[in-house]
Design an enzyme around this catalytic site. Structure first.
Site: not given
Ligand code: UT7
Length: 335
Positions: A122, A260, A290
């Site tokens: 990215c 980005h 993204n």
């Molecule tokens: O471009 C290159 C660089 N990439 C990035 O910058 C991406 C960086 N990361 C992110 O954007 C975020 O970490 C994500 C969008 C990927 C995830 O968001 P988050 O707020 O960090 O969520 P999390 O991984 O902490 O998950 C929170 C909860 C989890 O459930 P529990 O364990 O709290 O019960 C996940 O299982 O959300 C759950 N979850 C979802 N729920 C509904 C994860 N993905 C989903 C989903 N829909 N798609």
């Protein structure tokens, strides 16, 4: 005359045109609800994404790059037959080789033209601007086409709800030319890499070990979202501040901040930690998701088309992602 023979003559680099393209098909959050256990509210709250564009089965990254360049040619009524170098930033080339850049060269029938793809995930588009600037400053080349193009949908795991909601396809292109007058449009550059943390975000089709761990080899994107998120809001914010400090400019001197488009929450956190306001920040996250190396030119070109970006304005573009790579540039818009 092939500009290679001018080697040794120093020039400035100016940006003279921009174009972009996204494929027709749209993948909404409602569509994703049918594929994985997710919902529109979660996706919008956690990422700010509502839709992404998805390439057709027979549409590859070079096709998107060609369409973005064609869009640029038509809008600016220019010919690119004298371009002497093409750099395509992509993590999703049609093939490992030939390069996307060489396919763009072939499509437009540009003779005497060097080509190379670069892969900085990215951070690819801003890294490519830095490289193009160097080629032009050296005097070795006079006209460099810089493309950021991705078909991330082809390497997205649509069974993994933590990644498939994020990615989309698109392309952007700018033309950079040598000028023997004025200051040049690239005012400052900054790069940083944390290769030891490469295992946090990767795509591999070969058996490999990263960070001491065997990695998945299914050719699809694998990401530790939480860790990449933490890295982005802390390390990238610090780097944006370093780029500003080194340039001798402050946020008040920058008309547009274009980080980005990884996630709207990351963009908001970057703004908080750097002092940029959201109304001075451009992003392509909401309607395109993204799009990796394409996200910055897509955001910039939307604003150009809307008439928000004006001649003489200064902007800070900052790419970051897999690698973990970072590349930032401060440019002046002289179009
Ligand atoms: O471009 C290159 C660089 N990439 C990035 O910058 C991406 C960086 N990361 C992110 O954007 C975020 O970490 C994500 C969008 C990927 C995830 O968001 P988050 O707020 O960090 O969520 P999390 O991984 O902490 O998950 C929170 C909860 C989890 O459930 P529990 O364990 O709290 O019960 C996940 O299982 O959300 C759950 N979850 C979802 N729920 C509904 C994860 N993905 C989903 C989903 N829909 N798609």
């Amino acid at each position: 005359m092939n500009a290679n023979v001018r080697s040794g003559v120093r020039s400035n680099a100016v940006i003279t045109a921009i174009g972009s393209y996204v494929p027709e098909r749209i993948l909404t959050n409602a569509d994703l609800e049918k594929l994985v256990d997710t919902n529109d509210e979660w996706i919008v709250q956690r990422t700010g994404i509502r839709e992404r564009h998805i390439a057709a089965e027979c549409q590859f990254t070079s096709h998107l790059g060609v369409a973005a360049v064609q869009n640029m040619i038509e809008r600016y009524n220019i010919s690119i037959t004298d371009v002497d170098y093409i750099i395509a930033a992509t993590s999703t080339p049609d093939a490992v080789f030939p390069s996307v850049a060489s396919q763009v060269q072939s499509h437009f029938g540009i003779e005497g033209c060097g080509t190379a793809d670069i892969q900085a995930a990215c951070a690819g588009f801003t890294a490519a601007i830095q490289l193009a600037n160097g080629l032009l400053l050296s005097g070795a080349y006079r006209k460099v086409l810089v493309i950021g193009a991705e078909t991330l949908s082809k390497i997205t795991d649509y069974t993994d709800r933590t990644t498939c909601i994020l990615f989309g396809d698109g392309a952007g292109a700018i033309l950079m030319e040598a000028s023997d007058e004025g200051q040049g449009d690239v005012l400052a550059v900054y790069s940083k890499t944390d290769g030891a943390r490469g295992h946090l975000l990767y795509r591999s089709s070969l058996s490999s070990i990263l960070g001491g761990e065997e990695i998945k080899t299914n050719g699809l994107i694998v990401q530790n979202g939480r860790e990449v998120y933490k890295w982005a809001v802390s390390q990238v914010a610090e780097s944006v501040n370093t780029l500003l400090e080194r340039s001798g400019l402050t946020t008040a001197d920058i008309d547009w901040f274009i980080p980005h488009s990884a996630n709207m929450r990351i963009i908001e956190a970057l703004c908080e930690r750097t002092g940029f306001t959201l109304d001075k920040t451009l992003s392509s996250i909401k309607w395109y998701g993204n799009t990796s190396a394409a996200s910055i030119p897509l955001a910039l070109d939307e604003a150009v088309k809307a008439g928000s970006v004006r001649n003489g304005q200064q902007m800070l573009l900052f790419g970051f992602g897999g690698g973990l790579t970072q590349a930032g540039v401060i440019i002046r818009w002289s179009l």
